[in-house]
Write a protein that holds these residues in place. Structure first.
Motif, short mmCIF file in Angstrom:
data_model
loop_
_atom_site.label_atom_id
_atom_site.label_comp_id
_atom_site.label_asym_id
_atom_site.label_seq_id
_atom_site.Cartn_x
_atom_site.Cartn_y
_atom_site.Cartn_z
N ASP A 145 0.83 -1.21 0.00
CA ASP A 145 0.00 0.00 0.00
C ASP A 145 0.86 1.26 0.00
O ASP A 145 0.56 2.23 -0.71
CB ASP A 145 -0.93 0.00 1.21
CG ASP A 145 -2.06 -1.02 1.09
OD1 ASP A 145 -2.28 -1.52 -0.03
OD2 ASP A 145 -2.70 -1.32 2.12
N GLN A 146 1.93 1.24 0.79
CA GLN A 146 2.82 2.41 0.83
C GLN A 146 3.43 2.68 -0.54
O GLN A 146 3.49 3.83 -0.99
CB GLN A 146 3.93 2.18 1.87
CG GLN A 146 3.46 2.15 3.31
CD GLN A 146 4.57 1.74 4.27
OE1 GLN A 146 5.76 1.84 3.94
NE2 GLN A 146 4.19 1.28 5.45
N ALA A 150 2.61 5.94 -3.34
CA ALA A 150 3.64 6.77 -3.96
C ALA A 150 3.58 6.70 -5.47
O ALA A 150 3.86 7.69 -6.17
CB ALA A 150 5.03 6.34 -3.47
N ASN A 151 3.20 5.53 -6.01
CA ASN A 151 3.13 5.35 -7.46
C ASN A 151 2.10 4.26 -7.75
O ASN A 151 2.40 3.07 -7.65
CB ASN A 151 4.49 4.94 -8.03
CG ASN A 151 4.43 4.66 -9.52
OD1 ASN A 151 3.41 4.91 -10.17
ND2 ASN A 151 5.51 4.14 -10.07
N PRO A 152 0.87 4.66 -8.12
CA PRO A 152 -0.19 3.67 -8.36
C PRO A 152 0.13 2.68 -9.47
O PRO A 152 -0.51 1.62 -9.54
CB PRO A 152 -1.39 4.54 -8.74
CG PRO A 152 -1.10 5.88 -8.15
CD PRO A 152 0.38 6.04 -8.24
N ASN A 153 1.08 3.00 -10.33
CA ASN A 153 1.44 2.10 -11.43
C ASN A 153 2.76 1.37 -11.18
O ASN A 153 3.40 0.90 -12.13
CB ASN A 153 1.53 2.88 -12.74
CG ASN A 153 0.17 3.35 -13.21
OD1 ASN A 153 -0.84 2.69 -12.99
ND2 ASN A 153 0.14 4.51 -13.86
N ILE A 158 2.21 -3.92 -7.49
CA ILE A 158 0.94 -4.53 -7.88
C ILE A 158 1.10 -6.05 -7.96
O ILE A 158 0.24 -6.81 -7.50
CB ILE A 158 0.46 -3.97 -9.23
CG1 ILE A 158 0.23 -2.46 -9.15
CG2 ILE A 158 -0.82 -4.68 -9.67
CD1 ILE A 158 -0.05 -1.81 -10.49
N TYR A 159 2.22 -6.47 -8.54
CA TYR A 159 2.47 -7.91 -8.63
C TYR A 159 2.56 -8.52 -7.23
O TYR A 159 1.96 -9.56 -6.95
CB TYR A 159 3.76 -8.17 -9.40
CG TYR A 159 4.14 -9.63 -9.46
CD1 TYR A 159 3.52 -10.49 -10.35
CD2 TYR A 159 5.09 -10.16 -8.60
CE1 TYR A 159 3.83 -11.83 -10.41
CE2 TYR A 159 5.41 -11.51 -8.64
CZ TYR A 159 4.78 -12.34 -9.54
OH TYR A 159 5.10 -13.67 -9.57
#
Length: 418
Positions: A145-146, A150-153, A158-159
């Protein structure tokens, strides 16, 4: 409500196809260590190859050889070195979870092959281990989540989140027996890894979860497929096999996992020769893992090669007696041999094979009780009633409230007949 729950169970039932490959993966009629979707997470697709980690590599080697204690120790050191890396936490969680599933007797891929795992409850989980798994899950999710704030992509975050969700799906299904939670996390894992592939189509490791889920969706009955499309899920067996083969043939960290999952699905499709090739290669690579050669024998039996299967079971048993597998439950090879010989109407040979189970050091209690019951049944068929009665009494003494004990009581009242 009941029909809704049944539909969920049928979806998750496939999703042990999340649990599949658990395996020492494999339909292992004995026990299969299945590590689906609990993939080994690279820091990034490129960084993983550029920066090898000998400590993590050694921990993975212990993991696939079913040396779980040493694997956990190694991953704990990796977490100490990389405390802010959710992938390191996921690796540790995977080892802790698989060790507990193995201890519980919940890693029998024969069950995954025929879907009976939904109704099967084995030994209860250790509350301390359950709490540790939940703590590791929370830690990984907080780190993910942290990074995503900072960078949703952030493709690696995500992986990693998808892997955390997939592992927790496995935990909730096989430990908590919480089907709705398992399905929710499985869906979240797939969506995360589909997003990874949108951002980076070359992120091959992400195709393990997506490919697995495609096969699962493609295997569901039509009525259930309609239900799952309402939550945005679909897939085909063909796409699942395509993705899994791509991962299995890659140099990625999920290649071993993909081969295990692929083998399980090939078994379900009765493509035994292809599955056996995968198991043979893994058995050579991880020689201290008895489940891979055991699955080879299971596949030979399933494909109608009884003499070769019997020889395979005997090799596993003998290797175990020689200490090759440490204190692992290689006695499942004797159980498999007994089942094979029983199907061949060789009742004397089957009884002798079932009797071998008790000769292993600290045999699995469930396997031992089933073997004693089966041996008694063989003695009844051989008209050796005194020996049969002794075996039934042993079954009752082991666990009087189990299903084998219920069968033993029936056989005490009336001799077993086929």
């Amino acid at each position: 409500m009941q029909s809704s729950l049944r539909r969920v169970k049928r979806v998750v039932r496939g999703s042990a196809l999340w649990c599949a490959a658990l395996l020492c993966g494999l339909s292992l009629q004995g026990q299969g260590q299945i590590r689906i979707a609990v993939g080994n997470i690279p820091l990034s697709a490129a960084a993983s190859a550029a920066t090898p980690d000998p400590l993590a590599d050694a921990a993975f080697d212990h993991f696939y050889n079913m040396e779980y204690d040493r694997s956990i120790q190694g991953f704990e050191k990796v977490v100490d070195q990389r405390p802010n890396d959710p992938s390191a936490v996921n690796h540790l969680m995977s080892a802790v979870l698989m060790r507990e599933l193995y201890r519980m007797g919940a890693m029998n891929t024969g069950e995954y092959a025929n879907d009976s795992f939904v109704g099967e409850a084995h030994r209860t989980a250790d509350p301390k281990v359950k709490e540790r798994i939940k703590q590791l899950t929370d830690r990984a999710e907080n780190l993910e989540d942290q990074q995503l704030k900072a960078n949703p992509n952030n493709v690696d975050a995500i992986y990693a989140r998808g892997v955390t969700r997939a592992q927790f799906s496995l935990y909730t299904a096989l430990v908590e027996r919480a089907w709705f939670s398992a399905l929710r996390n499985a869906v979240g894992a797939r969506h995360d890894h589909e997003r990874v592939l949108e951002l980076n189509p070359n992120y091959v490791d992400a195709k393990l979860v997506v490919g697995t889920d495609n096969y699962v969706m493609g295997s569901l009955p039509w009525s259930v497929k309609v239900a799952v499309t309402m939550v945005g899920l679909s897939g085909t067996k063909e796409k699942g096999f395509e993705y899994l083969r791509e991962v299995a043939q890659s140099n990625g960290e999920n290649a071993v996992d993909a081969r295990v999952v692929l083998s399980l699905f090939l078994r379900r499709e009765r493509r035994y020769d292809e599955a056996r090739t995968l198991m043979h290669d893994l058995a050579a690579r991880y020689p201290r893992n008895y489940l891979f050669p055991l699955e080879e024998a299971n596949l030979l039996r399933a494909s109608g090669h009884a003499p070769e299967a019997a020889a395979g079971y005997r090799r596993v048993w003998q290797s175990g007696r020689e200490g090759k597998y440490g204190n692992l439950h290689y006695e499942t090879a004797a159980w498999g041999l007994g089942e094979l010989l029983r199907s061949e109407k060789d009742y004397g040979g089957a009884a002798a094979a079932y009797e071998l189970v008790s000769q292993a050091p600290e045999p699995d209690p469930e396997t031992l009780q089933k073997a004693n019951l089966a041996a008694g049944e063989m003695y009844d068929l051989l008209q050796k009633r005194d020996l049969a009665m002794k075996k039934y009494q042993i079954v009752l003494a082991q666990n009087g409230s189990s299903l084998p004990a219920e069968q033993a009581r029936k056989h005490i009242r009336e001799a077993y007949r086929e």
